[in-house]
Write an enzyme that holds these catalytic residues in place. Structure first.
Site, short mmCIF file in Angstrom:
data_model
loop_
_atom_site.label_atom_id
_atom_site.label_comp_id
_atom_site.label_asym_id
_atom_site.label_seq_id
_atom_site.Cartn_x
_atom_site.Cartn_y
_atom_site.Cartn_z
CE1 TYR A 141 -6.25 -6.35 -0.17
CE2 TYR A 141 -8.47 -5.76 0.49
CZ TYR A 141 -7.14 -5.44 0.37
OH TYR A 141 -6.70 -4.21 0.77
CE LYS A 192 9.41 -7.87 -4.89
NZ LYS A 192 10.41 -6.79 -4.83
CG ASP A 224 10.57 -3.27 -5.09
OD1 ASP A 224 10.13 -3.36 -6.25
OD2 ASP A 224 11.62 -3.84 -4.73
CG ASP A 248 -5.33 -1.33 0.36
OD1 ASP A 248 -6.16 -0.42 0.41
OD2 ASP A 248 -4.80 -1.83 1.37
CG ASP A 252 -4.15 4.52 1.61
OD1 ASP A 252 -5.20 4.37 0.95
OD2 ASP A 252 -4.11 4.50 2.85
C1 IPM Z 1 -9.75 0.60 0.56
C2 IPM Z 1 -9.74 0.16 2.00
C3 IPM Z 1 -10.29 -1.25 2.10
C4 IPM Z 1 -9.39 -2.16 1.29
C5 IPM Z 1 -10.47 -1.79 3.52
C6 IPM Z 1 -11.32 -0.85 4.37
C7 IPM Z 1 -11.03 -3.17 3.54
O1 IPM Z 1 -8.46 0.26 2.53
O2 IPM Z 1 -10.85 0.64 -0.04
O3 IPM Z 1 -8.68 0.93 0.04
O4 IPM Z 1 -8.38 -2.65 1.80
O5 IPM Z 1 -9.71 -2.39 0.11
MG MG Z 2 -7.05 1.18 1.25
#
Ligand code: IPM
Ligand code: MG
Length: 362
Positions: A141, A192, A224, A248, A252
């Site tokens: 990042y 990884k 993975d 990240d 999710d």
């Molecule tokens: C998160 C989001 C952010 C990230 C984006 C919006 C930059 O996906 O907070 O998980 O990738 O960190």
């Molecule tokens: Mg995210």
């Protein structure tokens, strides 16, 4: 002493869900003696429209002065044509880096009331309670070199750099081990290391830090495999610690185990435990302005703020109780509708219901 909270509604559904969080805070102020003062500022696309940049200097200064920061979400298609260096997301990354918020705690808890909203079988997700500790200010990042260049041949080439230094890995590992000590004492580090040297170092340093935490059982998984295990048997995990990019993606994934990404709050902390609190979901531009967004992740972010930055675990408990109660009462926003005979409510109605439960406890 009155604590100052910087309030950053951002874009998309941000302002709608933030309005519900503010309602909850106002209730705690008026009826429960919470001494806070809220100051609002611009971030993301809203800031670009008003000032030309996604993180105005005033906003960063306010966030630095604040005792805690509450942020909703940033981004949307309107700003996608802009250069990546000035897009709304840069505002979010800028405030994370500017405040030194290297430790991102993302709990994934399944509320029993929402078992039928998960896409996984109830027996796989029942009683799920895991914590992802994501490193937040390093990795690909922020690494250099980065960018899109034109090669001598005239072809374009994109480049990003995955980079971690020992001290960055050490400090996030400590946060994760300490969290595991307070939970079931199991930490799984995700890397990884079979392919990437950066995460070979990650594994080495996490293992070394672990020597100081004999009560915590440390295991390692490749990312993975970890993704596969999260959908196969998520209850094997207590705390997971991982890099910015892997965290990240995995957070999710983990959020969907709980039925909806609209339920999950997060805390991003610096070395002194100063924090920024935000839902893990995005700005959902497709449903913005319709009063259908789920405000519960935002409201649960208030609970995390009460716990970690305002030392009001009592009020955090009350807010979390109120959220569970509205679910028990059968209220659902669209995203968590599930199969039951539920009452589908708007963003505002959900916020009002949480406030109603809080008031009834007076
Ligand atoms: C998160 C989001 C952010 C990230 C984006 C919006 C930059 O996906 O907070 O998980 O990738 O960190
Ligand atoms: Mg995210």
């Amino acid at each position: 002493m009155t604590k100052m909270i910087a309030v950053l509604p951002g874009d998309g559904i941000g302002p709608e869900i933030m309005a519900e969080a503010i309602k909850v805070l106002d209730t705690l102020k008026i009826s429960f003696g919470l001494a806070v003062q809220l100051e609002e500022a611009l971030i993301g696309g809203a800031a670009i429209d008003a000032t030309g940049v996604p993180l105005p200097a005033d906003t960063l200064a306010l966030a630095k002065r604040a005792d805690a920061v509450l942020l909703a979400a940033v981004g949307g298609p309107k700003w996608e044509p802009l250069d990546i260096s000035i897009r709304p997301e840069k505002g979010l990354l800028g405030i994370r880096a500017g405040l030194g918020l290297f430790a991102n705690l993302r709990p994934a808890i399944l509320y029993p009331e929402l078992a039928d909203a998960s896409t996984l079988k109830p027996e796989v997700v029942e009683n799920l309670d895991l914590l992802i500790v994501r490193e937040l200010t390093g990795d690909i990042y922020f690494g250099h070199p980065r960018g899109i260049h034109i090669l001598a041949s005239g072809e374009k080439q994109g480049i990003n750099t995955m980079v971690y230094s020992e001290s960055e890995i050490e400090r996030i590992a400590k946060v994760a081990f300490e969290a595991a000590e307070l939970r079931q004492g199991r930490l799984c580090s995700i890397d990884k290391a079979n392919v990437l040297e950066t995460t070979e170092l990650w594994r080495e340093v996490v293992t070394r830090v672990g020597k100081a935490y004999p009560k915590v059982t440390l295991t390692h998984l490749y990312v993975d495999n970890a993704a596969m295990q999260l959908v196969r048997y998520p209850k094997q995990f207590d705390v997971m610690v991982t890099t910015n990019l892997f965290g990240d993606i995995l957070s999710d994934l983990a959020s969907m185990l709980t039925g909806s990404i609209g339920m999950l709050p997060s805390a991003s902390l610096d070395a002194q435990n100063k924090g920024m609190y935000e839902p893990i979901h995005g700005s959902a531009p497709d449903i913005a302005g319709q009063q259908v967004a789920n405000p519960l992740a935002m409201i649960l972010s208030v609970a995390m703020m009460l716990r970690y930055s305002l030392q009001r675990a009592d009020l955090a408990d009350s807010v979390e109780f109120a959220v569970r109660q509205v679910l028990r009462d059968g209220l659902r926003t669209k995203d968590i509708q599930g199969k039951g005979p539920y009452t589908v409510v708007s963003t505002r109605e959900m916020g009002d219901a949480v406030v109603g439960v809080l008031r009834s406890k007076l």
